[in-house]
Design a protein around this motif. Structure first.
Motif, PDB file in Angstrom:
ATOM      1  N   MET A   8      26.372  42.111  20.552  1.00  0.00           N
ATOM      2  CA  MET A   8      25.843  42.031  21.909  1.00  0.00           C
ATOM      3  C   MET A   8      25.968  40.592  22.418  1.00  0.00           C
ATOM      4  N   PRO A   9      26.336  40.392  23.715  1.00  0.00           N
ATOM      5  CA  PRO A   9      26.473  39.049  24.258  1.00  0.00           C
ATOM      6  C   PRO A   9      25.137  38.308  24.215  1.00  0.00           C
ATOM      7  N   ARG A  10      25.254  36.983  24.227  1.00  0.00           N
ATOM      8  CA  ARG A  10      24.048  36.164  24.209  1.00  0.00           C
ATOM      9  C   ARG A  10      23.233  36.384  25.464  1.00  0.00           C
ATOM     10  N   GLY A  11      21.958  36.079  25.413  1.00  0.00           N
ATOM     11  CA  GLY A  11      21.115  36.129  26.597  1.00  0.00           C
ATOM     12  C   GLY A  11      20.202  37.329  26.618  1.00  0.00           C
ATOM     13  N   ASP A  12      19.010  37.087  27.104  1.00  0.00           N
ATOM     14  CA  ASP A  12      17.992  38.126  27.212  1.00  0.00           C
ATOM     15  C   ASP A  12      18.200  38.877  28.525  1.00  0.00           C
ATOM     16  N   LYS A  13      18.233  40.190  28.472  1.00  0.00           N
ATOM     17  CA  LYS A  13      18.499  40.994  29.667  1.00  0.00           C
ATOM     18  C   LYS A  13      17.205  41.418  30.378  1.00  0.00           C
ATOM     19  N   ASP A  14      16.046  40.885  29.935  1.00  0.00           N
ATOM     20  CA  ASP A  14      14.771  41.266  30.546  1.00  0.00           C
ATOM     21  C   ASP A  14      14.666  40.842  32.008  1.00  0.00           C
ATOM     22  N   GLN A  39      20.720  46.385  38.182  1.00  0.00           N
ATOM     23  CA  GLN A  39      21.740  45.590  37.518  1.00  0.00           C
ATOM     24  C   GLN A  39      22.055  46.149  36.131  1.00  0.00           C
ATOM     25  N   LYS A  40      21.027  46.591  35.427  1.00  0.00           N
ATOM     26  CA  LYS A  40      21.229  47.154  34.089  1.00  0.00           C
ATOM     27  C   LYS A  40      22.058  48.443  34.160  1.00  0.00           C
ATOM     28  N   ARG A  41      21.755  49.301  35.154  1.00  0.00           N
ATOM     29  CA  ARG A  41      22.518  50.548  35.321  1.00  0.00           C
ATOM     30  C   ARG A  41      23.969  50.242  35.667  1.00  0.00           C
ATOM     31  N   LYS A  42      24.157  49.258  36.535  1.00  0.00           N
ATOM     32  CA  LYS A  42      25.514  48.892  36.937  1.00  0.00           C
ATOM     33  C   LYS A  42      26.310  48.394  35.725  1.00  0.00           C
ATOM     34  N   ALA A  43      25.693  47.540  34.896  1.00  0.00           N
ATOM     35  CA  ALA A  43      26.372  47.019  33.711  1.00  0.00           C
ATOM     36  C   ALA A  43      26.719  48.160  32.756  1.00  0.00           C
ATOM     37  N   GLU A  44      25.796  49.099  32.601  1.00  0.00           N
ATOM     38  CA  GLU A  44      26.036  50.232  31.709  1.00  0.00           C
ATOM     39  C   GLU A  44      27.215  51.065  32.204  1.00  0.00           C
ATOM     40  N   HIS A  45      27.263  51.303  33.500  1.00  0.00           N
ATOM     41  CA  HIS A  45      28.342  52.088  34.096  1.00  0.00           C
ATOM     42  C   HIS A  45      29.691  51.372  33.916  1.00  0.00           C
ATOM     43  N   GLU A  70      30.414  49.135  31.658  1.00  0.00           N
ATOM     44  CA  GLU A  70      30.720  49.143  30.221  1.00  0.00           C
ATOM     45  C   GLU A  70      31.354  50.467  29.807  1.00  0.00           C
ATOM     46  N   GLU A  71      30.784  51.571  30.276  1.00  0.00           N
ATOM     47  CA  GLU A  71      31.332  52.896  29.943  1.00  0.00           C
ATOM     48  C   GLU A  71      32.762  53.031  30.467  1.00  0.00           C
ATOM     49  N   SER A  72      32.993  52.491  31.649  1.00  0.00           N
ATOM     50  CA  SER A  72      34.314  52.570  32.248  1.00  0.00           C
ATOM     51  C   SER A  72      35.342  51.812  31.397  1.00  0.00           C
ATOM     52  N   TYR A  73      34.961  50.618  30.940  1.00  0.00           N
ATOM     53  CA  TYR A  73      35.867  49.844  30.088  1.00  0.00           C
ATOM     54  C   TYR A  73      36.123  50.560  28.765  1.00  0.00           C
ATOM     55  N   GLU A  74      35.073  51.133  28.171  1.00  0.00           N
ATOM     56  CA  GLU A  74      35.229  51.848  26.896  1.00  0.00           C
ATOM     57  C   GLU A  74      36.163  53.048  27.084  1.00  0.00           C
ATOM     58  N   HIS A  75      36.038  53.712  28.210  1.00  0.00           N
ATOM     59  CA  HIS A  75      36.885  54.863  28.519  1.00  0.00           C
ATOM     60  C   HIS A  75      38.356  54.441  28.596  1.00  0.00           C
ATOM     61  N   TRP A  83      28.671  42.690  31.719  1.00  0.00           N
ATOM     62  CA  TRP A  83      27.644  41.724  32.136  1.00  0.00           C
ATOM     63  C   TRP A  83      28.255  40.569  32.925  1.00  0.00           C
ATOM     64  N   ALA A  84      29.471  40.190  32.594  1.00  0.00           N
ATOM     65  CA  ALA A  84      30.145  39.139  33.361  1.00  0.00           C
ATOM     66  C   ALA A  84      30.365  39.608  34.802  1.00  0.00           C
ATOM     67  N   THR A  85      30.734  40.868  34.954  1.00  0.00           N
ATOM     68  CA  THR A  85      30.943  41.437  36.292  1.00  0.00           C
ATOM     69  C   THR A  85      29.638  41.474  37.079  1.00  0.00           C
ATOM     70  N   VAL A  86      28.571  41.935  36.438  1.00  0.00           N
ATOM     71  CA  VAL A  86      27.264  41.994  37.107  1.00  0.00           C
ATOM     72  C   VAL A  86      26.827  40.589  37.505  1.00  0.00           C
ATOM     73  N   ASN A  87      26.997  39.628  36.607  1.00  0.00           N
ATOM     74  CA  ASN A  87      26.609  38.251  36.924  1.00  0.00           C
ATOM     75  C   ASN A  87      27.409  37.691  38.090  1.00  0.00           C
ATOM     76  N   LYS A  88      28.703  37.990  38.109  1.00  0.00           N
ATOM     77  CA  LYS A  88      29.543  37.484  39.191  1.00  0.00           C
ATOM     78  C   LYS A  88      29.151  38.102  40.524  1.00  0.00           C
ATOM     79  N   GLN A  89      28.829  39.390  40.512  1.00  0.00           N
ATOM     80  CA  GLN A  89      28.494  40.086  41.758  1.00  0.00           C
ATOM     81  C   GLN A  89      27.115  39.719  42.281  1.00  0.00           C
ATOM     82  N   SER A  90      26.140  39.542  41.379  1.00  0.00           N
ATOM     83  CA  SER A  90      24.761  39.358  41.844  1.00  0.00           C
ATOM     84  C   SER A  90      24.171  38.003  41.498  1.00  0.00           C
TER      85      SER A  90
END
Length: 126
Positions: free
Chosen positions: A1-7, A13-19, A21-26, A39-46
């Motif tokens: 898992m990447p560094r950093g606390d996701k709390d 944002q968590k749902r977006k990252a999960e979605h 992630e699933e897309s990349y795994e697919h 998470w890099a994408t979510v961070n860049k967007q928000s």
């Protein structure tokens, strides 16, 4: 898992990252790489986790409105201090600009006048 606390992230944002992630795994990206990219994408967007914005100083809307109108008032006051037909203002204008002003005031003989003559005629027509 990447560094950093996701709390600090919002549920959205968590749902977006999960979605993501699933897309990349697919697409065949490894789980760790997919999570990292998500998470890099979510961070860049928000801009990262949920946090207070700006300098931490919150200016109420009514103060912003007052500040804007004060600024507009000061700008208008600055402009009114320099009449367009004042000697110094006319001196700083181009001959072309003076010609347009003379045309708008219907000054006769303006086309053959020099810049100095235009200034003099405009001052007389106030």
């Amino acid at each position: 898992m990447p560094r950093g606390d996701k709390d600090k992230y919002t549920e959205k944002q968590k749902r977006k990252a999960e979605h993501i992630e699933e897309s990349y795994e697919h697409k065949g990206v490894s789980k760790d790489e997919a999570e990292s990219r998500a998470w890099a994408t979510v961070n860049k967007q928000s801009g990262g986790g949920e946090k207070k914005g700006g300098s931490g100083k919150h200016t109420p809307a009514n103060e912003k409105k007052t500040a804007r109108s004060d600024s507009a008032r000061r700008a208008a006051k600055t402009r009114e201090g320099h009449a367009r037909t004042s000697g110094s203002s006319l001196q700083s204008q181009t001959k072309e600009s003076l010609m347009k002003e003379a045309r708008s005031k219907n000054i006769k003989g303006r086309s053959s006048m020099s810049k100095a003559q235009l200034i003099e005629a405009l001052q007389k027509h106030g």
